[in-house]
Design a protein around this motif. Structure first.
Motif, mmCIF file in Angstrom:
data_model
loop_
_atom_site.group_PDB
_atom_site.id
_atom_site.type_symbol
_atom_site.label_atom_id
_atom_site.label_comp_id
_atom_site.label_asym_id
_atom_site.label_seq_id
_atom_site.Cartn_x
_atom_site.Cartn_y
_atom_site.Cartn_z
ATOM 1 N N GLU A 171 0.829 -1.204 0.000
ATOM 2 C CA GLU A 171 0.000 0.000 0.000
ATOM 3 C C GLU A 171 0.862 1.253 0.000
ATOM 4 O O GLU A 171 0.549 2.250 -0.662
ATOM 5 N N LEU A 172 1.981 1.218 0.757
ATOM 6 C CA LEU A 172 2.903 2.355 0.758
ATOM 7 C C LEU A 172 3.476 2.593 -0.634
ATOM 8 O O LEU A 172 3.591 3.742 -1.088
ATOM 9 N N ARG A 175 0.763 4.208 -2.866
ATOM 10 C CA ARG A 175 0.587 5.628 -2.539
ATOM 11 C C ARG A 175 1.743 6.464 -3.093
ATOM 12 O O ARG A 175 1.546 7.571 -3.609
ATOM 13 N N THR A 176 2.953 5.921 -2.991
ATOM 14 C CA THR A 176 4.121 6.630 -3.511
ATOM 15 C C THR A 176 4.044 6.773 -5.024
ATOM 16 O O THR A 176 4.359 7.835 -5.588
ATOM 17 N N VAL A 178 1.319 6.843 -6.835
ATOM 18 C CA VAL A 178 0.262 7.808 -7.167
ATOM 19 C C VAL A 178 0.811 9.229 -7.097
ATOM 20 O O VAL A 178 0.561 10.061 -7.987
ATOM 21 N N ILE A 179 1.564 9.534 -6.052
ATOM 22 C CA ILE A 179 2.129 10.875 -5.906
ATOM 23 C C ILE A 179 3.131 11.156 -7.018
ATOM 24 O O ILE A 179 3.160 12.245 -7.601
ATOM 25 N N CYS A 215 -3.840 14.241 -2.055
ATOM 26 C CA CYS A 215 -4.722 14.154 -0.878
ATOM 27 C C CYS A 215 -5.189 12.721 -0.639
ATOM 28 O O CYS A 215 -5.214 12.250 0.505
ATOM 29 N N VAL A 216 -5.548 12.027 -1.727
ATOM 30 C CA VAL A 216 -5.977 10.640 -1.585
ATOM 31 C C VAL A 216 -4.828 9.774 -1.080
ATOM 32 O O VAL A 216 -4.991 8.946 -0.170
ATOM 33 N N ALA A 217 -3.648 9.969 -1.666
ATOM 34 C CA ALA A 217 -2.500 9.149 -1.283
ATOM 35 C C ALA A 217 -2.071 9.387 0.156
ATOM 36 O O ALA A 217 -1.636 8.469 0.848
ATOM 37 N N LEU A 218 -2.200 10.623 0.623
ATOM 38 C CA LEU A 218 -1.730 10.956 1.962
ATOM 39 C C LEU A 218 -2.761 10.702 3.050
ATOM 40 O O LEU A 218 -2.407 10.291 4.166
ATOM 41 N N LYS A 220 -6.152 9.115 2.665
ATOM 42 C CA LYS A 220 -7.143 8.040 2.597
ATOM 43 C C LYS A 220 -6.854 7.000 3.676
ATOM 44 O O LYS A 220 -5.704 6.638 3.911
ATOM 45 N N PRO A 222 -6.182 3.643 5.596
ATOM 46 C CA PRO A 222 -5.569 2.398 5.130
ATOM 47 C C PRO A 222 -6.622 1.314 4.903
ATOM 48 O O PRO A 222 -7.705 1.338 5.492
#
Length: 253
Positions: A171-172, A175-176, A178-179, A215-218, A220, A222
């Motif tokens: 998941e990390l 998210r990374t 996506v950013i 915003c979603v990546a940071l 949302k 888990p």
């Protein structure tokens, strides 16, 4: 010990005996607790507190070790259980010099309130105190809460600690990515010569996409199968006192 002690609490829907075993058996404890790489019980005489050795790998070729002593109260009149410990590390690279703490197991309906309170004395003088206040203590609080939630997933959903760690890393990574992709989308308009009349619209749209993606990546929540420190309580609901059994333990040397 000079600073505000750490407090972490998780409500776990599990049998009290199962929770006790997963936390008191060193082989199982070291699987879910991010703070330790190895925990080993040392020989003891009948009736004496349990001494143990712990180790934490902080790099490919560096392991910091220490020793501790613990005692537990498995049967208390109010139905709760308690485990207390004192610990110390002589390793010169260990910011943590010595400390003490406790675990409490409080039956609560169909689950257990599993909570800990602990504090420690950092070494390295003023430099160590500053590093502890700004970095190490917040990191220890996060690692404890994250580990408690990983334990909860193991007991409630059958997700092993190893699987939970893999879920968290995956998941990390997502998210990374996506950013990173959102930032790449902010390339200059000249980078899209084939878009023609859509170039201006893209120039306005990209910052919005970036903001939403970040915003979603940071922020949302888990996934349910991923451990998260935010699910744990970090402030005691009422004034919490260390158990009496802690006073019976000597500092390990």
């Amino acid at each position: 010990m000079g600073q505000t002690g750490l407090y972490i609490e998780a409500r776990i829907r599990a049998d009290l005996d199962d929770l006790w075993t997963r936390t008191q058996d060193p082989a199982q404890h070291q699987r879910w607790d991010l703070r330790f790489t190895e925990i080993t019980y040392l020989p003891r005489e009948e009736g004496e507190p349990q001494r143990f050795r712990y180790a934490t790998r902080i790099g490919p070729f560096l392991t910091v070790a220490g020793t501790g002593v613990s005692a537990g109260e498995r049967e208390r009149p109010d139905g709760t259980r308690t485990s207390a410990l004192r610990f110390s590390s002589p390793h010169p690279l260990s910011l943590l010099a010595e400390g003490s703490g406790y675990w409490r197991y409080v039956p609560d309906g169909d689950g257990v309130r599993f909570l800990t309170g602990y504090d420690y004395r950092p070494r390295w003088g003023r430099l160590g105190a500053t590093a502890d206040r700004l970095l190490f203590r917040p990191l220890m609080g996060w690692a404890t809460a994250w580990s408690f939630d990983r334990l909860r997933l193991w007991l409630e959903r059958g997700i092993t600690p190893e699987r939970a760690l893999a879920n968290w890393l995956a998941e990390l990574l997502i998210r990374t990515l996506v950013i990173t992709i959102a930032c790449t989308a902010l390339a200059p308009a000249a980078s899209f010569p084939l878009l023609g009349p859509f170039t201006a619209s893209l120039a306005y749209l990209c910052p919005l996409l970036l903001t939403v993606a970040v915003c979603v990546a940071l922020f949302k929540a888990p996934l349910p199968c991923t451990p998260a420190a935010r699910r744990c309580l970090r402030t005691p609901p009422t004034r919490s006192r260390a158990p009496r059994v802690l006073r019976t333990l000597e500092n390990p040397r």
